[in-house]
Design a protein around this motif. Structure first.
Motif, PDB file in Angstrom:
ATOM      1  N   ARG A 164       0.876  -1.286  -0.144  1.00 10.28           N
ATOM      2  CA  ARG A 164       0.084  -0.183   0.119  1.00 10.28           C
ATOM      3  C   ARG A 164       0.841   1.241  -0.054  1.00 10.28           C
ATOM      4  O   ARG A 164       1.919   1.157   0.581  1.00 10.28           O
ATOM      5  CB  ARG A 164      -0.832  -0.007   1.374  1.00 10.28           C
ATOM      6  CG  ARG A 164      -1.907  -1.195   1.370  1.00 10.28           C
ATOM      7  CD  ARG A 164      -2.459  -1.247   2.741  1.00 10.28           C
ATOM      8  NE  ARG A 164      -3.117  -2.634   2.895  1.00 10.28           N
ATOM      9  CZ  ARG A 164      -3.755  -2.829   3.617  1.00 10.28           C
ATOM     10  NH1 ARG A 164      -4.183  -2.077   4.786  1.00 10.28           N
ATOM     11  NH2 ARG A 164      -4.261  -4.110   3.925  1.00 10.28           N
ATOM     12  N   ARG A 165       0.538   2.070  -0.814  1.00 10.74           N
ATOM     13  CA  ARG A 165       1.062   3.667  -0.737  1.00 10.74           C
ATOM     14  C   ARG A 165       0.414   4.408   0.330  1.00 10.74           C
ATOM     15  O   ARG A 165      -0.442   4.203   0.991  1.00 10.74           O
ATOM     16  CB  ARG A 165       0.483   4.364  -2.027  1.00 10.74           C
ATOM     17  CG  ARG A 165       0.914   3.802  -3.440  1.00 10.74           C
ATOM     18  CD  ARG A 165       2.508   3.885  -3.443  1.00 10.74           C
ATOM     19  NE  ARG A 165       3.062   5.284  -3.155  1.00 10.74           N
ATOM     20  CZ  ARG A 165       4.411   5.458  -3.247  1.00 10.74           C
ATOM     21  NH1 ARG A 165       5.101   4.433  -3.359  1.00 10.74           N
ATOM     22  NH2 ARG A 165       4.874   6.802  -2.987  1.00 10.74           N
ATOM     23  N   VAL A 166       1.425   4.959   1.063  1.00 15.00           N
ATOM     24  CA  VAL A 166       1.266   5.984   2.131  1.00 15.00           C
ATOM     25  C   VAL A 166       1.785   7.348   1.736  1.00 15.00           C
ATOM     26  O   VAL A 166       2.866   7.494   1.186  1.00 15.00           O
ATOM     27  CB  VAL A 166       1.940   5.641   3.554  1.00 15.00           C
ATOM     28  CG1 VAL A 166       1.598   6.657   4.545  1.00 15.00           C
ATOM     29  CG2 VAL A 166       1.502   4.192   3.806  1.00 15.00           C
ATOM     30  N   TYR A 167       1.152   8.390   2.164  1.00 11.24           N
ATOM     31  CA  TYR A 167       1.643   9.774   1.736  1.00 11.24           C
ATOM     32  C   TYR A 167       1.577  10.661   2.941  1.00 11.24           C
ATOM     33  O   TYR A 167       0.368  10.403   3.714  1.00 11.24           O
ATOM     34  CB  TYR A 167       0.754  10.547   0.622  1.00 11.24           C
ATOM     35  CG  TYR A 167       1.036   9.980  -0.706  1.00 11.24           C
ATOM     36  CD1 TYR A 167       2.009  10.048  -1.577  1.00 11.24           C
ATOM     37  CD2 TYR A 167      -0.257   9.016  -1.396  1.00 11.24           C
ATOM     38  CE1 TYR A 167       1.984   9.666  -2.674  1.00 11.24           C
ATOM     39  CE2 TYR A 167       0.279   8.491  -2.604  1.00 11.24           C
ATOM     40  CZ  TYR A 167       1.165   9.022  -3.348  1.00 11.24           C
ATOM     41  OH  TYR A 167       1.388   8.396  -4.360  1.00 11.24           O
ATOM     42  N   VAL A 168       2.308  11.504   3.152  1.00 10.89           N
ATOM     43  CA  VAL A 168       2.124  12.394   4.297  1.00 10.89           C
ATOM     44  C   VAL A 168       2.519  13.734   3.755  1.00 10.89           C
ATOM     45  O   VAL A 168       3.584  13.883   2.928  1.00 10.89           O
ATOM     46  CB  VAL A 168       3.206  12.146   5.402  1.00 10.89           C
ATOM     47  CG1 VAL A 168       3.048  13.072   6.739  1.00 10.89           C
ATOM     48  CG2 VAL A 168       2.986  10.529   6.238  1.00 10.89           C
ATOM     49  N   TRP A 212       5.524  20.268   2.316  1.00 10.23           N
ATOM     50  CA  TRP A 212       6.215  19.121   1.555  1.00 10.23           C
ATOM     51  C   TRP A 212       5.247  17.903   1.638  1.00 10.23           C
ATOM     52  O   TRP A 212       4.356  18.000   2.266  1.00 10.23           O
ATOM     53  CB  TRP A 212       7.518  18.590   2.570  1.00 10.23           C
ATOM     54  CG  TRP A 212       7.091  18.429   4.280  1.00 10.23           C
ATOM     55  CD1 TRP A 212       7.572  19.451   4.884  1.00 10.23           C
ATOM     56  CD2 TRP A 212       6.696  17.499   4.949  1.00 10.23           C
ATOM     57  NE1 TRP A 212       7.340  19.084   6.414  1.00 10.23           N
ATOM     58  CE2 TRP A 212       6.880  17.756   6.197  1.00 10.23           C
ATOM     59  CE3 TRP A 212       6.146  16.206   4.482  1.00 10.23           C
ATOM     60  CZ2 TRP A 212       6.146  16.940   7.173  1.00 10.23           C
ATOM     61  CZ3 TRP A 212       5.297  15.339   5.348  1.00 10.23           C
ATOM     62  CH2 TRP A 212       5.500  15.869   6.965  1.00 10.23           C
ATOM     63  N   LEU A 213       5.624  16.955   0.744  1.00  7.11           N
ATOM     64  CA  LEU A 213       4.742  15.830   0.720  1.00  7.11           C
ATOM     65  C   LEU A 213       5.692  14.738   0.310  1.00  7.11           C
ATOM     66  O   LEU A 213       6.623  14.707  -0.463  1.00  7.11           O
ATOM     67  CB  LEU A 213       3.939  15.958  -0.813  1.00  7.11           C
ATOM     68  CG  LEU A 213       3.213  14.950  -1.250  1.00  7.11           C
ATOM     69  CD1 LEU A 213       2.148  14.250  -0.286  1.00  7.11           C
ATOM     70  CD2 LEU A 213       2.705  15.262  -2.682  1.00  7.11           C
ATOM     71  N   ARG A 214       5.592  13.546   0.998  1.00  7.85           N
ATOM     72  CA  ARG A 214       6.567  12.525   1.038  1.00  7.85           C
ATOM     73  C   ARG A 214       5.762  11.283   0.905  1.00  7.85           C
ATOM     74  O   ARG A 214       4.450  10.955   1.475  1.00  7.85           O
ATOM     75  CB  ARG A 214       7.323  12.411   2.363  1.00  7.85           C
ATOM     76  CG  ARG A 214       8.250  13.636   2.513  1.00  7.85           C
ATOM     77  CD  ARG A 214       8.955  13.573   3.928  1.00  7.85           C
ATOM     78  NE  ARG A 214       9.981  12.645   3.869  1.00  7.85           N
ATOM     79  CZ  ARG A 214      11.279  12.910   3.478  1.00  7.85           C
ATOM     80  NH1 ARG A 214      11.579  14.002   2.903  1.00  7.85           N
ATOM     81  NH2 ARG A 214      12.195  11.819   3.518  1.00  7.85           N
ATOM     82  N   GLY A 215       6.294  10.247   0.189  1.00  2.00           N
ATOM     83  CA  GLY A 215       5.689   8.922  -0.076  1.00  2.00           C
ATOM     84  C   GLY A 215       6.333   7.875   0.725  1.00  2.00           C
ATOM     85  O   GLY A 215       7.576   7.825   0.965  1.00  2.00           O
ATOM     86  N   HIS A 216       5.556   6.810   0.777  1.00  2.00           N
ATOM     87  CA  HIS A 216       6.298   5.594   1.388  1.00  2.00           C
ATOM     88  C   HIS A 216       5.418   4.541   0.729  1.00  2.00           C
ATOM     89  O   HIS A 216       4.071   4.511   0.272  1.00  2.00           O
ATOM     90  CB  HIS A 216       5.955   5.741   2.871  1.00  2.00           C
ATOM     91  CG  HIS A 216       6.593   4.425   3.660  1.00  2.00           C
ATOM     92  ND1 HIS A 216       7.959   4.110   3.725  1.00  2.00           N
ATOM     93  CD2 HIS A 216       6.020   3.489   4.597  1.00  2.00           C
ATOM     94  CE1 HIS A 216       8.215   2.913   4.384  1.00  2.00           C
ATOM     95  NE2 HIS A 216       7.057   2.615   5.212  1.00  2.00           N
ATOM     96  N   GLY A 264      12.193  12.317   8.586  1.00  2.00           N
ATOM     97  CA  GLY A 264      12.899  11.298   7.438  1.00  2.00           C
ATOM     98  C   GLY A 264      11.976  10.203   7.296  1.00  2.00           C
ATOM     99  O   GLY A 264      12.488   9.379   6.359  1.00  2.00           O
ATOM    100  N   PHE A 265      10.784  10.290   7.493  1.00  2.00           N
ATOM    101  CA  PHE A 265       9.514   9.269   7.101  1.00  2.00           C
ATOM    102  C   PHE A 265       9.559   9.296   5.366  1.00  2.00           C
ATOM    103  O   PHE A 265       9.160  10.403   4.956  1.00  2.00           O
ATOM    104  CB  PHE A 265       8.231   9.357   7.798  1.00  2.00           C
ATOM    105  CG  PHE A 265       7.274   8.339   7.292  1.00  2.00           C
ATOM    106  CD1 PHE A 265       7.300   7.153   7.713  1.00  2.00           C
ATOM    107  CD2 PHE A 265       6.336   8.745   6.417  1.00  2.00           C
ATOM    108  CE1 PHE A 265       6.284   6.103   7.392  1.00  2.00           C
ATOM    109  CE2 PHE A 265       5.270   7.953   5.734  1.00  2.00           C
ATOM    110  CZ  PHE A 265       5.415   6.384   6.335  1.00  2.00           C
ATOM    111  N   GLY A 266       9.402   8.194   4.775  1.00  2.00           N
ATOM    112  CA  GLY A 266       9.300   8.198   3.342  1.00  2.00           C
ATOM    113  C   GLY A 266      10.374   9.050   2.683  1.00  2.00           C
ATOM    114  O   GLY A 266      11.671   9.336   3.271  1.00  2.00           O
ATOM    115  N   THR A 267      10.149   9.287   1.315  1.00  2.00           N
ATOM    116  CA  THR A 267      11.136   9.746   0.386  1.00  2.00           C
ATOM    117  C   THR A 267      10.166  11.153  -0.325  1.00  2.00           C
ATOM    118  O   THR A 267       8.808  10.932  -0.385  1.00  2.00           O
ATOM    119  CB  THR A 267      11.503   9.068  -0.723  1.00  2.00           C
ATOM    120  OG1 THR A 267      10.392   8.445  -1.344  1.00  2.00           O
ATOM    121  CG2 THR A 267      12.429   7.866   0.087  1.00  2.00           C
ATOM    122  N   PRO A 268      10.765  12.213  -0.791  1.00  2.57           N
ATOM    123  CA  PRO A 268      10.019  13.316  -1.380  1.00  2.57           C
ATOM    124  C   PRO A 268       9.192  12.734  -2.606  1.00  2.57           C
ATOM    125  O   PRO A 268       9.910  12.015  -3.432  1.00  2.57           O
ATOM    126  CB  PRO A 268      11.045  14.106  -1.698  1.00  2.57           C
ATOM    127  CG  PRO A 268      12.393  13.887  -0.695  1.00  2.57           C
ATOM    128  CD  PRO A 268      12.213  12.428  -0.450  1.00  2.57           C
TER     129      PRO A 268
END
Length: 315
Positions: free
Chosen positions: A81-85, A94-98, A121-125
């Motif tokens: 599953r995709r996660v976005y923060v 900012w918007l980061r995905g995981h 540091g959660f996820g990546t840009p």
């Protein structure tokens, strides 16, 4: 018939100052059907859903489920599953995905830090298309399904890779509603052509004010005030304006809006009742929902407020 949305549109109910409030959004992909309270009524483990709700409470973080547009069979897919923060406050947007196959790992996040704009540091840009999150939860309100699902499908079919369905954005009567990330502006009564224009604006760092409900970074008076300054000045740069102060309590506020170049405005916002009565959601009794009316926008010059005779409203 999509009754609550039809009534709101026919009565030309103002959109400004009606967006959900959240400084940070945590979005978890959850395929399959959603219930009215999707975090605890979907194929997500309800214990995890309840724990996410509890962890987010009072932190400025709002948790929602997302899924790709299309049919949603009652199945239990095992796909990751995709996660976005996303943090939406200007100056630190900012918007980061995981990607995860263990949604419970999200409970290890520091929600207070996320709400304050620290992703730890959660996820990546996120480097892809802006996210267009269309509310489609028909179990919450049928207008969202009848009007939101076709819009989400049209966006996906047109090649918008950031198109997702989302569980709940509030304001069913403004369907189809959507939230656009990373900047966090919500829109109502949106059609495909309008959304394409909105997303093209995001790609160039601009905010489209037509059909805009406000930025989720601000409270309701702040949303209306910021949009009023954009309308009065023509400013469309996404990170240019911030709400830096609010004086007063309902039903009247003086909101200070600041530009990154040092200019400031004092915006007077009043809370009224939307008349005549209308259903706030399908099947609900007639009511008079609150509306935010901007009655003045005044530049602040050298510590003084310069009066502008023209009145600006949120309609």
């Amino acid at each position: 018939m999509s009754k609550c949305a039809t009534a709101s549109r026919d009565l030309d109910e103002p959109l400004a100052g009606t967006a959900a409030t959240a400084k940070t959004w945590l979005l978890l992909e959850q395929p399959g059907p959603w219930g009215a309270k999707a975090l605890t009524a979907s194929h997500l483990d309800p214990e995890v859903g309840r724990a996410l709700e509890a962890a987010a409470e009072g932190t400025g973080v709002r948790v929602a489920l997302i899924r790709r547009p299309g049919r949603h069979a009652d199945s239990h897919p095992s796909a990751r599953r995709r996660v976005y923060v996303a943090h939406t406050v200007p100056g630190n947007t900012w918007l980061r995905g995981h990607v995860t196959d263990r949604p419970q790992e999200l409970l290890d996040l520091d929600f207070a830090a996320l709400g304050a704009g620290d992703h730890g540091g959660f996820g990546t840009p996120h480097t892809g298309d802006p996210l267009a999150l269309v509310c489609t939860n028909g179990k919450r309100d049928r207008c969202c399904a009848l009007l939101g699902r076709p819009l989400a499908a049209e966006l996906a079919a047109s090649g918008e890779t950031g198109a997702w369905e989302v569980t709940h954005l509030g304001g069913h009567r403004f369907s189809p509603t959507l939230l656009v990330l990373p900047y966090g502006y919500a829109y109502g009564r949106a059609g495909q052509a309008a959304v394409k224009e909105i997303l093209d604006g995001v790609r160039t760092g601009r905010v489209v004010t037509e059909g805009c409900r406000g930025s989720s970074a601000w409270d309701r008076p702040g949303q209306a005030a910021e949009l009023a300054v954009r309308t009065a000045t023509g400013e469309d740069a996404a990170g240019a304006l911030s709400v830096v102060g609010t004086d007063g309590t309902a039903p009247r506020w003086d909101v200070t809006v600041a530009h990154g170049d040092g200019r400031r405005w004092r915006v007077t916002v009043t809370q009224g009742a939307a008349l005549p009565p209308r259903p706030e959601s399908c099947g609900a009794a007639l009511a008079t929902p609150a509306r935010m009316d901007v009655v003045a926008v005044r530049p602040i010059t050298r510590g003084a407020v310069q009066e502008i005779p023209a009145t600006v409203t949120s309609e």
